[in-house]
Design a protein around this motif. Structure first.
Motif, mmCIF file in Angstrom:
data_model
loop_
_atom_site.group_PDB
_atom_site.id
_atom_site.type_symbol
_atom_site.label_atom_id
_atom_site.label_comp_id
_atom_site.label_asym_id
_atom_site.label_seq_id
_atom_site.Cartn_x
_atom_site.Cartn_y
_atom_site.Cartn_z
ATOM 1 N N VAL A 125 0.843 -1.192 0.000
ATOM 2 C CA VAL A 125 0.000 0.000 0.000
ATOM 3 C C VAL A 125 0.878 1.242 0.000
ATOM 4 C CG1 VAL A 125 -1.955 -1.131 1.127
ATOM 5 C CG2 VAL A 125 -0.202 -0.037 2.527
ATOM 6 N N SER A 126 0.273 2.361 -0.264
ATOM 7 C CA SER A 126 1.000 3.624 -0.284
ATOM 8 C C SER A 126 0.163 4.696 0.397
ATOM 9 C CB SER A 126 1.297 4.025 -1.732
ATOM 10 O OG SER A 126 2.026 5.223 -1.779
ATOM 11 N N ASN A 127 0.817 5.452 1.256
ATOM 12 C CA ASN A 127 0.201 6.586 1.952
ATOM 13 C C ASN A 127 -0.975 6.191 2.844
ATOM 14 O OD1 ASN A 127 2.006 8.514 0.834
ATOM 15 N ND2 ASN A 127 0.848 8.407 -1.077
ATOM 16 N N PHE A 128 -0.920 5.004 3.425
ATOM 17 C CA PHE A 128 -1.947 4.584 4.377
ATOM 18 C C PHE A 128 -1.545 5.071 5.765
ATOM 19 C CE2 PHE A 128 -4.718 0.931 2.763
ATOM 20 C CZ PHE A 128 -4.738 1.432 1.476
ATOM 21 N N ASN A 129 -2.516 5.561 6.515
ATOM 22 C CA ASN A 129 -2.255 5.913 7.909
ATOM 23 C C ASN A 129 -2.539 4.692 8.782
ATOM 24 O OD1 ASN A 129 -5.086 5.842 8.519
ATOM 25 N ND2 ASN A 129 -5.278 7.941 7.753
ATOM 26 N N HIS A 130 -2.274 4.807 10.080
ATOM 27 C CA HIS A 130 -2.429 3.624 10.932
ATOM 28 C C HIS A 130 -3.886 3.184 11.058
ATOM 29 C CE1 HIS A 130 -3.606 6.181 14.334
ATOM 30 N NE2 HIS A 130 -3.970 5.078 14.945
ATOM 31 N N ASN A 167 4.208 -0.407 3.356
ATOM 32 C CA ASN A 167 3.463 0.845 3.243
ATOM 33 C C ASN A 167 4.466 1.930 2.867
ATOM 34 O OD1 ASN A 167 1.544 2.881 3.413
ATOM 35 N ND2 ASN A 167 1.633 3.023 5.635
ATOM 36 N N GLN A 168 4.307 2.516 1.691
ATOM 37 C CA GLN A 168 5.221 3.553 1.228
ATOM 38 C C GLN A 168 4.635 4.922 1.550
ATOM 39 O OE1 GLN A 168 5.891 3.668 -3.012
ATOM 40 N NE2 GLN A 168 7.683 4.961 -2.793
ATOM 41 N N VAL A 169 5.397 5.723 2.284
ATOM 42 C CA VAL A 169 4.948 7.063 2.674
ATOM 43 C C VAL A 169 6.092 8.059 2.530
ATOM 44 C CG1 VAL A 169 3.214 6.231 4.330
ATOM 45 C CG2 VAL A 169 5.526 6.694 5.110
ATOM 46 N N GLU A 170 5.737 9.329 2.396
ATOM 47 C CA GLU A 170 6.760 10.371 2.419
ATOM 48 C C GLU A 170 7.272 10.493 3.847
ATOM 49 O OE1 GLU A 170 7.455 15.105 1.432
ATOM 50 O OE2 GLU A 170 5.465 14.239 1.160
ATOM 51 N N CYS A 171 8.567 10.410 4.006
ATOM 52 C CA CYS A 171 9.138 10.449 5.346
ATOM 53 C C CYS A 171 10.528 11.079 5.278
ATOM 54 C CB CYS A 171 9.217 9.032 5.909
ATOM 55 S SG CYS A 171 9.645 8.967 7.647
ATOM 56 N N HIS A 172 10.752 12.096 6.088
ATOM 57 C CA HIS A 172 12.040 12.779 6.162
ATOM 58 C C HIS A 172 12.085 13.525 7.493
ATOM 59 C CE1 HIS A 172 9.728 16.317 4.906
ATOM 60 N NE2 HIS A 172 9.291 15.597 3.879
ATOM 61 N N PRO A 173 13.202 14.161 7.817
ATOM 62 C CA PRO A 173 13.313 14.814 9.133
ATOM 63 C C PRO A 173 12.202 15.819 9.442
ATOM 64 C CG PRO A 173 15.470 14.673 8.130
ATOM 65 C CD PRO A 173 14.475 14.211 7.092
ATOM 66 N N TYR A 174 11.618 16.426 8.416
ATOM 67 C CA TYR A 174 10.561 17.402 8.649
ATOM 68 C C TYR A 174 9.165 16.781 8.634
ATOM 69 C CZ TYR A 174 14.345 20.671 7.863
ATOM 70 O OH TYR A 174 15.536 21.347 7.949
ATOM 71 N N LEU A 175 9.078 15.525 8.267
ATOM 72 C CA LEU A 175 7.800 14.804 8.255
ATOM 73 C C LEU A 175 8.053 13.422 8.849
ATOM 74 C CD1 LEU A 175 4.818 14.767 7.493
ATOM 75 C CD2 LEU A 175 5.469 14.005 5.220
ATOM 76 N N ASN A 176 8.017 13.384 10.161
ATOM 77 C CA ASN A 176 8.363 12.181 10.898
ATOM 78 C C ASN A 176 7.107 11.338 11.137
ATOM 79 O OD1 ASN A 176 8.912 10.365 13.010
ATOM 80 N ND2 ASN A 176 10.530 11.670 13.784
ATOM 81 N N HIS A 177 7.196 10.073 10.836
ATOM 82 C CA HIS A 177 6.067 9.151 11.030
ATOM 83 C C HIS A 177 6.414 8.121 12.103
ATOM 84 C CE1 HIS A 177 3.497 10.459 7.744
ATOM 85 N NE2 HIS A 177 4.536 10.473 6.934
ATOM 86 N N SER A 178 6.874 8.573 13.256
ATOM 87 C CA SER A 178 7.337 7.633 14.280
ATOM 88 C C SER A 178 6.216 6.724 14.788
ATOM 89 C CB SER A 178 8.000 8.372 15.440
ATOM 90 O OG SER A 178 7.105 9.281 16.027
ATOM 91 N N LYS A 179 5.006 7.256 14.957
ATOM 92 C CA LYS A 179 3.896 6.411 15.426
ATOM 93 C C LYS A 179 3.511 5.379 14.371
ATOM 94 C CE LYS A 179 1.927 9.721 18.655
ATOM 95 N NZ LYS A 179 0.767 10.535 19.011
ATOM 96 N N LEU A 180 3.499 5.804 13.113
ATOM 97 C CA LEU A 180 3.191 4.879 12.024
ATOM 98 C C LEU A 180 4.283 3.817 11.917
ATOM 99 C CD1 LEU A 180 1.370 4.062 9.666
ATOM 100 C CD2 LEU A 180 2.631 5.693 8.237
ATOM 101 N N ALA A 227 10.195 4.615 2.818
ATOM 102 C CA ALA A 227 10.152 6.073 2.733
ATOM 103 C C ALA A 227 10.443 6.550 1.317
ATOM 104 C CB ALA A 227 11.165 6.676 3.693
ATOM 105 N N HIS A 228 9.699 7.554 0.894
ATOM 106 C CA HIS A 228 10.062 8.278 -0.328
ATOM 107 C C HIS A 228 10.189 9.742 0.048
ATOM 108 C CE1 HIS A 228 6.199 10.278 -1.259
ATOM 109 N NE2 HIS A 228 5.608 9.165 -0.855
ATOM 110 N N GLY A 229 10.933 10.495 -0.721
ATOM 111 C CA GLY A 229 11.161 11.908 -0.405
ATOM 112 C C GLY A 229 12.023 12.077 0.827
ATOM 113 N N VAL A 230 13.014 11.189 0.999
ATOM 114 C CA VAL A 230 13.803 11.175 2.232
ATOM 115 C C VAL A 230 14.651 12.427 2.430
ATOM 116 C CG1 VAL A 230 13.836 8.670 2.429
ATOM 117 C CG2 VAL A 230 15.633 9.820 1.139
ATOM 118 N N LEU A 231 14.874 13.176 1.376
ATOM 119 C CA LEU A 231 15.612 14.436 1.499
ATOM 120 C C LEU A 231 14.675 15.626 1.594
ATOM 121 C CD1 LEU A 231 18.484 13.762 -1.050
ATOM 122 C CD2 LEU A 231 18.518 13.492 1.435
#
Length: 89
Positions: free
Chosen positions: A28-33, A52-65, A78-82
């Motif tokens: 899946v992509s961009n699914f929340n918990h 589950n592929q999501v945008e994730c980088h230091p400014y968009l942290n998905h620690s709970k997910l 993660a995509h958009g890691v930079l």
């Protein structure tokens, strides 16, 4: 549009694709918990999401997910890691 989507019904169709050999795994992509929980709690679940592929980088942290995915053996890709760039006009 997403409110009217029956996620469990769609998931059953994806499971049929896996059963018939059309796919090796279901991702899946961009699914929340909450969306992932809905799938994981589906009665008669044959296959859970592998990734589950999501945008994730230091400014968009998905620690709970990430914690949720780890606890259910789902890879968080993660995509958009930079960081994502705004559209230049």
């Amino acid at each position: 549009i997403f409110d009217s989507l029956d996620l469990c019904h769609t998931w059953e169709a994806l499971e049929k694709c896996k059963d018939t050999g059309l796919t090796k795994s279901i991702r899946v992509s961009n699914f929340n918990h909450k969306q992932l929980e809905k799938i994981m709690n589906k009665l008669g679940l044959k296959y859970k999401p592998v990734c589950n592929q999501v945008e994730c980088h230091p400014y968009l942290n998905h620690s709970k997910l990430l914690d949720f995915c780890k606890s259910h053996d789902i890879v968080l890709l993660a995509h958009g890691v930079l960081g994502s760039q705004g559209v230049k006009e």
